[in-house]
Design an enzyme around this catalytic site. Sequence first.
Site, PDB file in Angstrom:
ATOM      1  N   GLY A  53       0.871  -1.156  -0.080  1.00 48.67           N
ATOM      2  CA  GLY A  53      -0.002  -0.173  -0.049  1.00 48.67           C
ATOM      3  C   GLY A  53       0.851   1.310   0.015  1.00 48.67           C
ATOM      4  N   CYS A  80       5.264  -5.996   1.823  1.00 48.47           N
ATOM      5  CA  CYS A  80       5.842  -4.627   1.725  1.00 48.47           C
ATOM      6  C   CYS A  80       5.010  -3.887   3.109  1.00 48.47           C
ATOM      7  CB  CYS A  80       5.356  -4.201   0.322  1.00 48.47           C
ATOM      8  SG  CYS A  80       6.231  -2.333   0.437  1.00 48.47           S
ATOM      9  N   TYR A  81       3.836  -3.133   2.718  1.00 48.11           N
ATOM     10  CA  TYR A  81       3.225  -2.474   3.824  1.00 48.11           C
ATOM     11  C   TYR A  81       2.617  -3.399   4.751  1.00 48.11           C
ATOM     12  CZ  TYR A  81      -0.551   0.460   5.486  1.00 48.11           C
ATOM     13  OH  TYR A  81      -1.354   1.031   6.563  1.00 48.11           O
ATOM     14  N   HIS A 167       8.481  -7.275  -3.282  1.00 44.67           N
ATOM     15  CA  HIS A 167       7.077  -7.617  -3.942  1.00 44.67           C
ATOM     16  C   HIS A 167       7.231  -9.082  -4.518  1.00 44.67           C
ATOM     17  CE1 HIS A 167       4.578  -4.399  -3.220  1.00 44.67           C
ATOM     18  NE2 HIS A 167       5.804  -3.665  -3.212  1.00 44.67           N
ATOM     19  N   GLU A 169       5.221 -10.863  -5.864  1.00 49.11           N
ATOM     20  CA  GLU A 169       4.101 -11.198  -7.243  1.00 49.11           C
ATOM     21  C   GLU A 169       4.529 -10.369  -8.509  1.00 49.11           C
ATOM     22  OE1 GLU A 169       3.974  -9.206  -4.459  1.00 49.11           O
ATOM     23  OE2 GLU A 169       3.014  -7.298  -4.776  1.00 49.11           O
ATOM     24  N   ASP A 225     -15.234 -11.002 -23.691  1.00 43.06           N
ATOM     25  CA  ASP A 225     -15.651 -11.036 -22.125  1.00 43.06           C
ATOM     26  C   ASP A 225     -17.080 -11.107 -21.864  1.00 43.06           C
ATOM     27  OD1 ASP A 225     -12.920 -10.213 -22.220  1.00 43.06           O
ATOM     28  OD2 ASP A 225     -13.237  -8.192 -21.805  1.00 43.06           O
ATOM     29  N   LYS A 366      -7.469 -10.335 -19.055  1.00 43.51           N
ATOM     30  CA  LYS A 366      -7.689 -10.904 -20.486  1.00 43.51           C
ATOM     31  C   LYS A 366      -7.421 -12.407 -20.504  1.00 43.51           C
ATOM     32  CE  LYS A 366      -9.988  -9.623 -24.012  1.00 43.51           C
ATOM     33  NZ  LYS A 366     -11.082  -8.887 -23.918  1.00 43.51           N
TER      34      LYS A 366
END
Length: 510
Positions: A53, A80-81, A167, A169, A225, A366
């Site tokens: 964050g 992180c945060y 991070h 991710e 979609d 997507k």
Amino acid sequence: MHKVLILDFGSQYTQLIARKIRELGVYSEIMPFNTPLSTIREAGPSALVLSGGPQSVYEKGAPHPPKGIFDLGVPVLGICYGVQLMAYFLGGEVIPTKMREYGFASLRVCDRSGLLAKVKDKEQVWMSHGDRLEKVPPGFVITGSTANTQAAAIENPRRRFYGVQFHPEVIHTKEGRKILANFLFNLAGLEADWDMSSFIERKVTEIRESVGKRKVICGLSGGVDSLVTSLIIHKAIKNQLVCIFIDNGLLRRGQYEDLMEAFRHKFALKVIGIDASDLFLDKLRGITSPERKRKTIGRLFIHLFEREATRIGGAQFLAQGTIYPDVIESNPVKGPSSVIKSHHNVGGLPKGLRFKLIEPLRELFKDEVRALAMELGVDKEFIRQHPFPGPGLAVRVIGEINREILDILRAADDVVVEEIRRAGLYNKLWQAFAVLLPVRSVGVMGDQRTYQRVVAVRLVQSTDGMTANWYPAAPRLLARISTRIVNEVQGVNRVVYDITTKPPGTIEWE
Ligand code: XMP
């Protein structure tokens, strides 16, 4: 089935955490940081992840989770945060640093018994933080460090609490996937029991429960979609779903007819087709602002959906094929980011909407939607079609729109797509299209002076539409496209090639 709950503290990467966890075969859901403890308990997560964050944990108004999340008895990973929160709540110390650490760092692993099992030494990690974890909370040990951050990874194996300052991710963290997998499988004891078919099952059950015997309307846009959305809902409630496909006068050449045929015969959906091109073009007359165009189109869609809902005897639900990039670019809930575009199916909705929304793909990217489409038996050609924006060609004619101008763009667009297909490039590109600019330039054709419109050609590569690169097309291909457009499209005497990446540009021009 196991579920990981991600509490969102406003990081731009939160959705990526969810996606990486899903890729590892574990179902994950994101909830806002201030979700009440009782709701978290009810959701029954097998593990929690606290996202990053933009704020400082001790700042006034900084997002804090409900007290008690560390007493749920489930493993927690703070990123992180998230790790700073962990320290703040559990008796450690976080201090502001003079220098924000942003970018690559090299991780030195000092303990491979837990989170960093099999993680190589000196691998690159991605840092993005201002504050520093100065003192780790009691019961925690430091298991990894970088040159600037001693407590880059901390662990409390007894309580199963883990935290990383970097991070895992993002792709820039080389061993990120391994670290997440260690947390999920070795430390939290989860199993990889989630895939696209279980996603469909879950959504089908949810939709059945929330809709009951009522009716749902779904606007089809012609893209993957909204089709996938309809197919999932159709699986759940069969003919209580009525799809609506509107010819808004902003579609590509032949798109309306081809799609109506496909929807009805290939996919066996109940589809009402409406020719509303006069209405749309009339209401768009004189509008040049991109946001006003988008909002006008969004409102007209809703108006027509409401009209049809009444005609079919009342529908309380509106289903939309909103996917994750639409949500963040239209609707930044937190942080300093601003609205980039009002995607017609998100930000363009009028206030006081009569419908309840059903958006089963809201958390997906997507490529995940394309994988779902495969699972649902949609043919490859349909799945591989390039994304087409809800507001259609309106956002590809810069400035005012009318029928004649749209026809010019359609002709140019046809050339671009045809040449891209002929060059065998269609499936390599995320999108390939023409944009009609509101400027004229002088040219010479034969011995005649011309003073006509300019077309920009946009060919981009991307994996999720969030970032994109312009395609380094071969000069021969560009030459063919240019020659054909100038020769075949009345009213255009110049073609330019767009060499802008996203960011800073966006893919569509408006
Ligand atoms: P931008 O132009 O924001 O586009 O870089 C990212 C991707 O989203 C598509 N796009 C839309 N899709 N409704 C949609 O369903 C919209 O309003 C919309 N606007 C842009 C765009 O074509 C690209 O693939």
